[in-house]
Design a protein around this motif. Structure first.
Motif, PDB file in Angstrom:
ATOM      1  N   ALA A   3      13.876  15.200 -11.325  1.00 55.44           N
ATOM      2  CA  ALA A   3      13.853  13.737 -11.134  1.00 55.44           C
ATOM      3  C   ALA A   3      15.276  13.271 -10.835  1.00 55.44           C
ATOM      4  N   PHE A   4      15.415  12.390  -9.865  1.00 54.22           N
ATOM      5  CA  PHE A   4      16.721  11.847  -9.498  1.00 54.22           C
ATOM      6  C   PHE A   4      16.636  10.327  -9.495  1.00 54.22           C
ATOM      7  N   ARG A   5      17.792   9.703  -9.569  1.00 56.75           N
ATOM      8  CA  ARG A   5      17.819   8.241  -9.596  1.00 56.75           C
ATOM      9  C   ARG A   5      17.260   7.668  -8.289  1.00 56.75           C
ATOM     10  N   PRO A  18      22.719  12.159   5.961  1.00 55.57           N
ATOM     11  CA  PRO A  18      21.398  12.617   5.507  1.00 55.57           C
ATOM     12  C   PRO A  18      21.003  12.014   4.156  1.00 55.57           C
ATOM     13  N   TYR A  19      19.756  12.224   3.771  1.00 55.62           N
ATOM     14  CA  TYR A  19      19.198  11.512   2.618  1.00 55.62           C
ATOM     15  C   TYR A  19      18.794  12.422   1.456  1.00 55.62           C
ATOM     16  N   GLY A  20      18.762  11.811   0.282  1.00 61.11           N
ATOM     17  CA  GLY A  20      18.354  12.501  -0.936  1.00 61.11           C
ATOM     18  C   GLY A  20      19.541  13.129  -1.645  1.00 61.11           C
ATOM     19  N   HIS A  21      19.318  13.591  -2.877  1.00 56.67           N
ATOM     20  CA  HIS A  21      20.417  14.095  -3.703  1.00 56.67           C
ATOM     21  C   HIS A  21      21.142  15.274  -3.083  1.00 56.67           C
ATOM     22  N   ASP A  22      20.444  15.988  -2.190  1.00 60.90           N
ATOM     23  CA  ASP A  22      21.066  17.145  -1.543  1.00 60.90           C
ATOM     24  C   ASP A  22      21.009  17.023  -0.020  1.00 60.90           C
ATOM     25  N   THR A  35       0.791  -1.238   0.000  1.00 67.75           N
ATOM     26  CA  THR A  35       0.000   0.000   0.000  1.00 67.75           C
ATOM     27  C   THR A  35       0.822   1.287   0.000  1.00 67.75           C
ATOM     28  N   ALA A  36       2.025   1.260   0.585  1.00 68.01           N
ATOM     29  CA  ALA A  36       2.814   2.497   0.638  1.00 68.01           C
ATOM     30  C   ALA A  36       3.529   2.767  -0.686  1.00 68.01           C
ATOM     31  N   LYS A  37       3.474   1.821  -1.614  1.00 68.88           N
ATOM     32  CA  LYS A  37       3.967   1.995  -2.990  1.00 68.88           C
ATOM     33  C   LYS A  37       5.483   2.112  -3.129  1.00 68.88           C
ATOM     34  N   CYS A  38       6.209   1.984  -2.033  1.00 67.17           N
ATOM     35  CA  CYS A  38       7.664   2.192  -2.096  1.00 67.17           C
ATOM     36  C   CYS A  38       8.304   1.308  -3.169  1.00 67.17           C
ATOM     37  N   ALA A  39       7.893   0.032  -3.172  1.00 66.37           N
ATOM     38  CA  ALA A  39       8.538  -0.930  -4.077  1.00 66.37           C
ATOM     39  C   ALA A  39       8.170  -0.704  -5.541  1.00 66.37           C
ATOM     40  N   GLN A  40       7.259   0.237  -5.802  1.00 66.55           N
ATOM     41  CA  GLN A  40       7.006   0.552  -7.210  1.00 66.55           C
ATOM     42  C   GLN A  40       8.219   1.251  -7.828  1.00 66.55           C
ATOM     43  N   CYS A  41       9.046   1.858  -6.982  1.00 62.81           N
ATOM     44  CA  CYS A  41      10.298   2.450  -7.472  1.00 62.81           C
ATOM     45  C   CYS A  41      11.516   1.737  -6.874  1.00 62.81           C
ATOM     46  N   HIS A  42      11.439   1.440  -5.581  1.00 60.56           N
ATOM     47  CA  HIS A  42      12.554   0.738  -4.923  1.00 60.56           C
ATOM     48  C   HIS A  42      12.357  -0.763  -5.131  1.00 60.56           C
ATOM     49  N   SER A  43      12.636  -1.232  -6.349  1.00 59.07           N
ATOM     50  CA  SER A  43      12.410  -2.635  -6.691  1.00 59.07           C
ATOM     51  C   SER A  43      13.742  -3.297  -7.033  1.00 59.07           C
ATOM     52  N   PHE A  56      14.366   7.315 -12.854  1.00 60.06           N
ATOM     53  CA  PHE A  56      14.426   8.653 -12.266  1.00 60.06           C
ATOM     54  C   PHE A  56      13.027   9.140 -11.938  1.00 60.06           C
ATOM     55  N   HIS A  57      12.871   9.702 -10.751  1.00 57.06           N
ATOM     56  CA  HIS A  57      11.565  10.182 -10.329  1.00 57.06           C
ATOM     57  C   HIS A  57      11.741  11.446  -9.503  1.00 57.06           C
ATOM     58  N   ASN A  58      10.698  12.258  -9.525  1.00 52.93           N
ATOM     59  CA  ASN A  58      10.666  13.439  -8.665  1.00 52.93           C
ATOM     60  C   ASN A  58       9.784  13.099  -7.471  1.00 52.93           C
ATOM     61  N   VAL A  59      10.419  13.024  -6.292  1.00 54.30           N
ATOM     62  CA  VAL A  59       9.646  12.714  -5.086  1.00 54.30           C
ATOM     63  C   VAL A  59       9.553  13.925  -4.153  1.00 54.30           C
ATOM     64  N   ALA A  60       9.547  15.113  -4.750  1.00 53.16           N
ATOM     65  CA  ALA A  60       9.224  16.353  -4.021  1.00 53.16           C
ATOM     66  C   ALA A  60      10.228  16.690  -2.923  1.00 53.16           C
ATOM     67  N   HIS A  67       8.108  11.801   4.893  1.00 56.49           N
ATOM     68  CA  HIS A  67       8.010  12.789   3.817  1.00 56.49           C
ATOM     69  C   HIS A  67       7.047  12.325   2.710  1.00 56.49           C
ATOM     70  N   TYR A  68       6.999  11.000   2.465  1.00 56.30           N
ATOM     71  CA  TYR A  68       6.149  10.485   1.379  1.00 56.30           C
ATOM     72  C   TYR A  68       4.660  10.644   1.678  1.00 56.30           C
ATOM     73  N   SER A  69       4.331  10.845   2.970  1.00 55.11           N
ATOM     74  CA  SER A  69       2.931  11.025   3.334  1.00 55.11           C
ATOM     75  C   SER A  69       2.561  12.492   3.120  1.00 55.11           C
ATOM     76  N   ARG A  94       6.183  16.244  -9.988  1.00 52.76           N
ATOM     77  CA  ARG A  94       6.224  15.190  -8.959  1.00 52.76           C
ATOM     78  C   ARG A  94       5.606  13.898  -9.493  1.00 52.76           C
ATOM     79  N   ASP A  95       6.176  12.779  -9.113  1.00 56.91           N
ATOM     80  CA  ASP A  95       5.672  11.480  -9.559  1.00 56.91           C
ATOM     81  C   ASP A  95       4.211  11.314  -9.129  1.00 56.91           C
ATOM     82  N   SER A  96       3.395  10.876 -10.081  1.00 56.47           N
ATOM     83  CA  SER A  96       1.952  10.806  -9.810  1.00 56.47           C
ATOM     84  C   SER A  96       1.615   9.791  -8.718  1.00 56.47           C
ATOM     85  N   ARG A  97       2.510   8.827  -8.486  1.00 58.85           N
ATOM     86  CA  ARG A  97       2.228   7.830  -7.439  1.00 58.85           C
ATOM     87  C   ARG A  97       2.111   8.457  -6.061  1.00 58.85           C
ATOM     88  N   LEU A  98       2.739   9.629  -5.895  1.00 55.01           N
ATOM     89  CA  LEU A  98       2.751  10.225  -4.560  1.00 55.01           C
ATOM     90  C   LEU A  98       1.542  11.114  -4.314  1.00 55.01           C
TER      91      LEU A  98
HETATM   92  C1  HEC Z   1       8.102   7.407  -7.427  1.00 55.51           C
HETATM   93  C2  HEC Z   1       9.222   6.568  -7.056  1.00 55.51           C
HETATM   94  C3  HEC Z   1       9.488   6.386  -5.570  1.00 55.51           C
HETATM   95  C4  HEC Z   1       8.620   5.938  -4.606  1.00 55.51           C
HETATM   96  C5  HEC Z   1       7.158   5.553  -4.778  1.00 55.51           C
HETATM   97  C6  HEC Z   1       9.371   5.898  -3.388  1.00 55.51           C
HETATM   98  N1  HEC Z   1      10.652   6.322  -3.592  1.00 55.51           N
HETATM   99 FE1  HEC Z   1      12.098   6.494  -2.191  1.00 55.51          FE
HETATM  100  N2  HEC Z   1      13.254   7.519  -3.503  1.00 55.51           N
HETATM  101  C7  HEC Z   1      12.945   7.731  -4.819  1.00 55.51           C
HETATM  102  C8  HEC Z   1      13.870   8.713  -5.367  1.00 55.51           C
HETATM  103  C9  HEC Z   1      13.874   9.214  -6.800  1.00 55.51           C
HETATM  104  C10 HEC Z   1      14.709   9.108  -4.320  1.00 55.51           C
HETATM  105  C11 HEC Z   1      15.805  10.179  -4.386  1.00 55.51           C
HETATM  106  C12 HEC Z   1      15.118  11.532  -4.440  1.00 55.51           C
HETATM  107  C13 HEC Z   1      16.042  12.730  -4.447  1.00 55.51           C
HETATM  108  O1  HEC Z   1      17.203  12.592  -4.146  1.00 55.51           O
HETATM  109  O2  HEC Z   1      15.590  13.836  -4.763  1.00 55.51           O
HETATM  110  C14 HEC Z   1      14.311   8.306  -3.156  1.00 55.51           C
HETATM  111  C15 HEC Z   1      14.970   8.314  -1.934  1.00 55.51           C
HETATM  112  C16 HEC Z   1      14.652   7.479  -0.876  1.00 55.51           C
HETATM  113  C17 HEC Z   1      15.421   7.348   0.337  1.00 55.51           C
HETATM  114  C18 HEC Z   1      16.734   8.062   0.633  1.00 55.51           C
HETATM  115  C19 HEC Z   1      17.885   7.155   0.288  1.00 55.51           C
HETATM  116  C20 HEC Z   1      19.231   7.829   0.219  1.00 55.51           C
HETATM  117  O3  HEC Z   1      20.229   7.104   0.131  1.00 55.51           O
HETATM  118  O4  HEC Z   1      19.335   9.060   0.206  1.00 55.51           O
HETATM  119  C21 HEC Z   1      14.752   6.466   1.138  1.00 55.51           C
HETATM  120  C22 HEC Z   1      15.160   6.002   2.517  1.00 55.51           C
HETATM  121  C23 HEC Z   1      13.562   6.064   0.431  1.00 55.51           C
HETATM  122  N3  HEC Z   1      13.534   6.694  -0.781  1.00 55.51           N
HETATM  123  C24 HEC Z   1      12.601   5.195   0.917  1.00 55.51           C
HETATM  124  C25 HEC Z   1      11.321   5.082   0.346  1.00 55.51           C
HETATM  125  C26 HEC Z   1      10.162   4.542   1.033  1.00 55.51           C
HETATM  126  C27 HEC Z   1      10.169   3.981   2.436  1.00 55.51           C
HETATM  127  C28 HEC Z   1       9.108   4.661   0.177  1.00 55.51           C
HETATM  128  C29 HEC Z   1       7.653   4.331   0.425  1.00 55.51           C
HETATM  129  C30 HEC Z   1       7.022   5.058   1.515  1.00 55.51           C
HETATM  130  C31 HEC Z   1       9.610   5.240  -1.050  1.00 55.51           C
HETATM  131  N4  HEC Z   1      10.950   5.501  -0.895  1.00 55.51           N
HETATM  132  C32 HEC Z   1       8.854   5.496  -2.165  1.00 55.51           C
HETATM  133  C33 HEC Z   1      11.911   7.141  -5.523  1.00 55.51           C
HETATM  134  C34 HEC Z   1      10.759   6.639  -4.917  1.00 55.51           C
END
Ligand code: HEC
Ligand code: HEC
Length: 459
Positions: free
Chosen positions: A344-346, A358-362, A291-299, A308-312, A374-376, A409-413
């Protein structure tokens, strides 16, 4: 009885599918039956999680191909040797510190010209480099490198590095694909390693990247120990006929060999051990995969789809030369030119993610639970982003671009809302991706390097 069983019992009593539990009016319950039922429930959850994981291709991670010892030793020496930087003041591992999970614990890295390490690293002019230094874990399984994927394989499997193209003779040396090529790039970057002035590498115009590599080989060739090490790493070849791809390849091989970690609780769970994850982690895994959809990208085995996706994510730090004042970072659009790819980032891999804040591209979000949270309602989160979580020098760098970011932003979010308990559970699940061996990487640090320059390492 484990604590997981205790938690499970409450759930079962609530669903009343076992006689002698919640509807018992006599107060006489059979603890033995309850434990069994809890085990049954946990086993069902575990089976469901395994099935969901398989559906997302999240299988066990392949080990890297073996790397010959001499090549790995050369790679290790180069990665720790400041001789690769213009002013001999920074090595690769200054930003990818073994004691900090192969990163530097900073939102964005602090490059050449600075002193100190990790959170104590200070640049005299307060300068940062463009992005967060990603970890070096399991990169043998990540064909596409950097946050915007500018080191990749094309449709024919050829390694491409658009910013600074390689010669065919250099490509021929790359035994570990993109990972071999990657190490050739930090040495070109002025902010990371080359410097702006004061040395023969800094004096080379940016467009002449081949000359920078040639001068670096000249430097290394002045150190007899390196000549010997290169020639042992590449038997039958003379140092004088080698190029910097031989150095990049050695560093790539070493990174592949020593930073591959696939013995996390999650791996033991995949291998059939139901007890490897706690009940909370299992529930987190189920949400992550469902349900949280994470694995739709983190697969996949690395938890990255390689897309590459924009996760805001808010933009902080010096940026990467984009936008009206150069302080923005357009992410994947920098490579494709496609406005739909802006911001959008990898999708980063997630193994050992607990160790690499810390997390994310920056590095805009500094702790793991906050990143999951943050995803909520991510639009609201982005608009309300709080820069005071950053180190003081970065707090004033937040760009007012939230509405622009939300356009792509990715429509999944869009409709994603997570309950606080689910955020907790997913965070706990992410911790099950840590291989205990990755917590202590002291042994990867050499005692000395051939240049004799000091090694950056935390006590
Ligand atoms: C639409 C695709 C997508 C979905 C859905 C998604 N992620 Fe991500 N995730 C990404 C991307 C792209 C980044 C990097 C974003 C950036 O740097 O701007 C990221 C970054 C992260 C990071 C930081 C990792 C690091 O090394 O900096 C974590 C942790 C993470 N995601 C966990 C999750 C979890 C948990 C969920 C579900 C609640 C989730 N993701 C859902 C695409 C996704
Ligand atoms: C000043 C700090 C710094 C130094 C020094 C440095 N790196 Fe990095 N490294 C980074 C940053 C920042 C990135 C992300 C670059 C990007 O996405 O644009 C990165 C990316 C990487 C990646 C890609 C990881 C991934 O998941 O895509 C590898 C591999 C790597 N560096 C290895 C090296 C090697 C080898 C050296 C030495 C030749 C080196 N780094 C020197 C900061 C540094």
């Amino acid at each position: 009885m484990t604590s997981r069983n205790l938690v499970g019992i409450a759930g079962i009593c609530a669903t009343l599918w076992l006689a002698g539990c919640g509807d018992d009016t006599t107060g006489m319950t059979d603890p033995h039956l309850e434990i069994q039922a809890a085990t049954v429930e946990t086993a069902a959850l575990a089976a469901e999680v395994r099935q969901l994981a398989a559906g997302s291709g999240i299988n066990s991670l392949q080990r890297p191909a073996p790397v010959r010892r001499e090549l790995s030793l050369l790679g290790q020496a180069l990665a720790f040797d400041k001789v690769l930087s213009g002013n001999r003041d920074i090595s690769c591992m200054t930003c990818h510190l073994p004691k900090l999970g192969t990163t530097d614990a900073r939102s964005v890295a602090v490059g050449q010209g600075a002193t100190g390490l990790g959170t104590g690293r200070v640049h005299p002019q307060g300068k940062f480099v463009h992005r967060n230094a990603p970890p070096l874990f399991n990169l043998h399984a990540m064909p596409l490198l950097t946050w915007d994927g500018r080191v990749f394989r094309d449709g024919k499997g050829v390694v491409r590095t658009p910013g600074a193209p390689l010669l065919a003779s250099q490509r021929a040396v790359l035994e570990f694909g993109t990972l071999s090529a990657l190490g050739m790039f930090p040495v070109l970057s002025r902010s990371e390693m080359r410097g702006d002035a004061g040395n023969e590498l800094a004096a080379i115009p940016d467009s002449l990247h081949q000359r920078t590599w040639k001068f670096l080989m000249r430097r290394l060739g002045l150190i007899p120990e390196y000549r010997t090490m290169f020639e042992s790493a590449y038997p039958g070849q003379s140092f004088d006929n080698m190029n910097f791809a031989h150095a990049g390849n050695a560093m790539g091989g070493w990174i592949a060999a020593v930073f591959a970690f696939s013995n996390s609780p999650w791996d033991r769970f995949l291998a059939g051990n139901d007890d490897a994850l706690t009940e909370v982690q299992l529930r987190g895994a189920k949400a992550f995969l469902g349900t949280a959809k994470c694995a739709q990208c983190h697969s996949g085995p690395s938890f990255s789809d390689g897309k590459f996706h924009n996760v805001a994510v808010a933009q902080v730090g010096p940026g990467f030369g984009n936008g009206s004042d150069g302080r923005d970072d357009f992410g994947r659009m920098r490579q494709t030119g496609n406005p739909a790819h802006r911001y959008a980032f990898r999708t980063p891999p997630l193994r050992n993610v607990e160790l690499t804040a810390p997390y994310g591209h920056d590095g805009a979000i500094v702790d793991l639970r906050s990143w999951v949270d943050h995803y909520s309602q991510s639009a609201t989160k982005l608009r309300a982003y709080d820069p005071t979580q950053l180190e003081p020098l970065l707090q004033g760098t937040l760009l007012p671009t939230a509405e622009d970011i939300l356009l792509t932003r990715d429509s999944r979010l869009r409709t994603l809302v997570l309950q606080p308990q689910t955020v907790d559970e997913i965070t706990e699940f992410l911790k099950s991706l840590t291989d205990p061996a990755a917590r202590d990487l002291r042994t990867v640090v050499p005692v000395r390097v051939p240049s004799g320059l000091p090694i950056d390492d935390l006590p």
